[in-house]
Design a protein around this motif. Structure first.
Motif, PDB file in Angstrom:
ATOM      1  N   HIS A 126       0.716  -1.194   0.099  1.00  0.00           N
ATOM      2  CA  HIS A 126      -0.131  -0.001   0.023  1.00  0.00           C
ATOM      3  C   HIS A 126       0.968   1.287   0.139  1.00  0.00           C
ATOM      4  O   HIS A 126       0.662   2.363  -0.770  1.00  0.00           O
ATOM      5  CB  HIS A 126      -0.973   0.119   1.085  1.00  0.00           C
ATOM      6  CG  HIS A 126      -1.814   1.256   1.543  1.00  0.00           C
ATOM      7  ND1 HIS A 126      -2.563   1.440   0.480  1.00  0.00           N
ATOM      8  CD2 HIS A 126      -1.607   2.510   2.114  1.00  0.00           C
ATOM      9  CE1 HIS A 126      -3.635   2.709   0.743  1.00  0.00           C
ATOM     10  NE2 HIS A 126      -2.621   3.088   1.628  1.00  0.00           N
ATOM     11  N   ALA A 127       1.712   1.264   0.874  1.00  0.00           N
ATOM     12  CA  ALA A 127       2.719   2.494   0.910  1.00  0.00           C
ATOM     13  C   ALA A 127       3.553   2.592  -0.221  1.00  0.00           C
ATOM     14  O   ALA A 127       3.626   3.860  -0.960  1.00  0.00           O
ATOM     15  CB  ALA A 127       3.854   2.321   2.132  1.00  0.00           C
ATOM     16  N   LEU A 128       3.853   1.474  -0.862  1.00  0.00           N
ATOM     17  CA  LEU A 128       4.754   1.880  -2.360  1.00  0.00           C
ATOM     18  C   LEU A 128       3.683   2.218  -3.343  1.00  0.00           C
ATOM     19  O   LEU A 128       4.005   3.146  -4.208  1.00  0.00           O
ATOM     20  CB  LEU A 128       5.155   0.469  -2.807  1.00  0.00           C
ATOM     21  CG  LEU A 128       6.094   0.348  -3.799  1.00  0.00           C
ATOM     22  CD1 LEU A 128       7.167   1.127  -3.654  1.00  0.00           C
ATOM     23  CD2 LEU A 128       6.499  -1.061  -4.195  1.00  0.00           C
ATOM     24  N   GLY A 129       2.496   1.794  -3.271  1.00  0.00           N
ATOM     25  CA  GLY A 129       1.461   2.352  -4.354  1.00  0.00           C
ATOM     26  C   GLY A 129       1.056   3.806  -4.022  1.00  0.00           C
ATOM     27  O   GLY A 129       0.611   4.455  -5.181  1.00  0.00           O
TER      28      GLY A 129
ATOM     29  N   VAL B 244      11.158   4.846  -4.677  1.00  0.00           N
ATOM     30  CA  VAL B 244      11.369   5.188  -3.417  1.00  0.00           C
ATOM     31  C   VAL B 244      12.324   4.107  -2.800  1.00  0.00           C
ATOM     32  O   VAL B 244      12.166   2.788  -3.327  1.00  0.00           O
ATOM     33  CB  VAL B 244      10.160   5.322  -2.563  1.00  0.00           C
ATOM     34  CG1 VAL B 244       9.297   3.973  -2.628  1.00  0.00           C
ATOM     35  CG2 VAL B 244      10.146   5.711  -1.300  1.00  0.00           C
ATOM     36  N   SER B 245      13.105   4.396  -1.648  1.00  0.00           N
ATOM     37  CA  SER B 245      13.987   3.342  -1.129  1.00  0.00           C
ATOM     38  C   SER B 245      13.150   2.559  -0.160  1.00  0.00           C
ATOM     39  O   SER B 245      12.167   3.220   0.221  1.00  0.00           O
ATOM     40  CB  SER B 245      15.403   4.132  -0.454  1.00  0.00           C
ATOM     41  OG  SER B 245      14.896   4.922   0.426  1.00  0.00           O
ATOM     42  N   ALA B 246      13.572   1.536   0.361  1.00  0.00           N
ATOM     43  CA  ALA B 246      12.980   0.639   1.432  1.00  0.00           C
ATOM     44  C   ALA B 246      13.211   1.697   2.833  1.00  0.00           C
ATOM     45  O   ALA B 246      12.026   1.448   3.509  1.00  0.00           O
ATOM     46  CB  ALA B 246      14.111  -0.505   1.587  1.00  0.00           C
TER      47      ALA B 246
ATOM     48  N   ARG C  15      12.254  -7.628   2.953  1.00  0.00           N
ATOM     49  CA  ARG C  15      11.833  -8.856   2.547  1.00  0.00           C
ATOM     50  C   ARG C  15      10.511  -8.690   1.812  1.00  0.00           C
ATOM     51  O   ARG C  15      10.390  -9.391   0.899  1.00  0.00           O
ATOM     52  CB  ARG C  15      11.505  -9.686   3.703  1.00  0.00           C
ATOM     53  CG  ARG C  15      12.732 -10.477   4.434  1.00  0.00           C
ATOM     54  CD  ARG C  15      12.408 -11.395   5.497  1.00  0.00           C
ATOM     55  NE  ARG C  15      11.603 -10.857   6.371  1.00  0.00           N
ATOM     56  CZ  ARG C  15      12.304 -10.433   7.692  1.00  0.00           C
ATOM     57  NH1 ARG C  15      13.704 -10.367   7.597  1.00  0.00           N
ATOM     58  NH2 ARG C  15      11.654  -9.971   8.574  1.00  0.00           N
ATOM     59  N   ALA C  16       9.550  -7.714   2.283  1.00  0.00           N
ATOM     60  CA  ALA C  16       8.465  -7.507   1.510  1.00  0.00           C
ATOM     61  C   ALA C  16       8.598  -6.906   0.210  1.00  0.00           C
ATOM     62  O   ALA C  16       8.076  -7.322  -0.553  1.00  0.00           O
ATOM     63  CB  ALA C  16       7.253  -6.665   2.142  1.00  0.00           C
ATOM     64  N   LEU C  17       9.554  -6.082  -0.048  1.00  0.00           N
ATOM     65  CA  LEU C  17       9.624  -5.377  -1.391  1.00  0.00           C
ATOM     66  C   LEU C  17      10.463  -6.395  -2.259  1.00  0.00           C
ATOM     67  O   LEU C  17      10.125  -6.617  -3.345  1.00  0.00           O
ATOM     68  CB  LEU C  17      10.863  -4.363  -1.065  1.00  0.00           C
ATOM     69  CG  LEU C  17      10.281  -3.036  -0.651  1.00  0.00           C
ATOM     70  CD1 LEU C  17      11.339  -1.927  -0.211  1.00  0.00           C
ATOM     71  CD2 LEU C  17       9.278  -2.441  -1.647  1.00  0.00           C
ATOM     72  N   ALA C  18      11.505  -7.426  -1.537  1.00  0.00           N
ATOM     73  CA  ALA C  18      11.696  -8.479  -2.417  1.00  0.00           C
ATOM     74  C   ALA C  18      10.841  -9.269  -2.941  1.00  0.00           C
ATOM     75  O   ALA C  18      10.734  -9.683  -4.199  1.00  0.00           O
ATOM     76  CB  ALA C  18      12.993  -9.205  -1.614  1.00  0.00           C
TER      77      ALA C  18
ATOM     78  N   LEU D 211      16.203   1.235  -5.520  1.00  0.00           N
ATOM     79  CA  LEU D 211      14.994   1.914  -5.368  1.00  0.00           C
ATOM     80  C   LEU D 211      13.737   1.049  -5.986  1.00  0.00           C
ATOM     81  O   LEU D 211      14.079   0.342  -6.881  1.00  0.00           O
ATOM     82  CB  LEU D 211      14.765   3.440  -6.055  1.00  0.00           C
ATOM     83  CG  LEU D 211      15.984   4.355  -5.500  1.00  0.00           C
ATOM     84  CD1 LEU D 211      16.019   5.296  -6.581  1.00  0.00           C
ATOM     85  CD2 LEU D 211      15.754   4.704  -4.339  1.00  0.00           C
ATOM     86  N   TYR D 212      12.668   1.287  -5.367  1.00  0.00           N
ATOM     87  CA  TYR D 212      11.548   0.475  -5.923  1.00  0.00           C
ATOM     88  C   TYR D 212      10.173   1.295  -6.172  1.00  0.00           C
ATOM     89  O   TYR D 212       9.913   2.575  -5.738  1.00  0.00           O
ATOM     90  CB  TYR D 212      10.996  -0.229  -4.753  1.00  0.00           C
ATOM     91  CG  TYR D 212      12.219  -1.267  -3.902  1.00  0.00           C
ATOM     92  CD1 TYR D 212      12.404  -2.582  -4.633  1.00  0.00           C
ATOM     93  CD2 TYR D 212      13.065  -0.804  -3.119  1.00  0.00           C
ATOM     94  CE1 TYR D 212      13.047  -3.671  -3.847  1.00  0.00           C
ATOM     95  CE2 TYR D 212      13.961  -1.731  -2.780  1.00  0.00           C
ATOM     96  CZ  TYR D 212      13.999  -3.037  -3.228  1.00  0.00           C
ATOM     97  OH  TYR D 212      15.003  -3.659  -2.676  1.00  0.00           O
ATOM     98  N   ARG D 213       9.524   0.744  -6.994  1.00  0.00           N
ATOM     99  CA  ARG D 213       8.078   1.426  -7.388  1.00  0.00           C
ATOM    100  C   ARG D 213       7.005   0.147  -7.546  1.00  0.00           C
ATOM    101  O   ARG D 213       7.435  -0.937  -8.046  1.00  0.00           O
ATOM    102  CB  ARG D 213       7.974   2.218  -8.679  1.00  0.00           C
ATOM    103  CG  ARG D 213       8.251   1.502  -9.947  1.00  0.00           C
ATOM    104  CD  ARG D 213       8.366   2.568 -11.071  1.00  0.00           C
ATOM    105  NE  ARG D 213       8.550   1.956 -12.348  1.00  0.00           N
ATOM    106  CZ  ARG D 213       8.608   2.326 -13.359  1.00  0.00           C
ATOM    107  NH1 ARG D 213       8.368   3.714 -13.488  1.00  0.00           N
ATOM    108  NH2 ARG D 213       8.859   1.838 -14.741  1.00  0.00           N
TER     109      ARG D 213
END
Length: 79
Positions: free
Chosen positions: A16-19, A25-27, A48-51, A70-72
């Motif tokens: 949710h936060a990533l969305g 954004v970084s972890a 772990r959740a991002l992976a 960084l992730y999106r």
């Protein structure tokens, strides 16, 4: 053998936060946002959740110029 990852409140919170984030954004930044909203989630759990989300195709990642990952969230707008 297929490993089935279970959904947890932590993974749901990270997703949710990533969305809600604009762009990559970084972890660490996600962790700070979650903590600011009262979550007790740990930084290692965010990683772990991002992976898991990346492996599932629900997020993508890139490495910044300074070496930080960084992730999106993946959505229909960029896939």
């Amino acid at each position: 053998m297929t490993v089935v990852k279970r959904n947890t409140w932590q993974k749901d919170a990270v997703k949710h936060a990533l969305g809600e984030s604009k762009g990559f954004v970084s972890a660490q930044d996600l962790h700070q946002v979650l903590r600011a909203h009262g979550s007790t989630i740990g930084l290692a759990t965010v990683y772990r959740a991002l992976a898991d989300l990346t492996l599932a195709g629900e997020s993508d990642s890139l490495q910044s110029h300074d070496g930080q990952v960084l992730y999106r969230a993946c959505g229909t707008s960029h896939h």
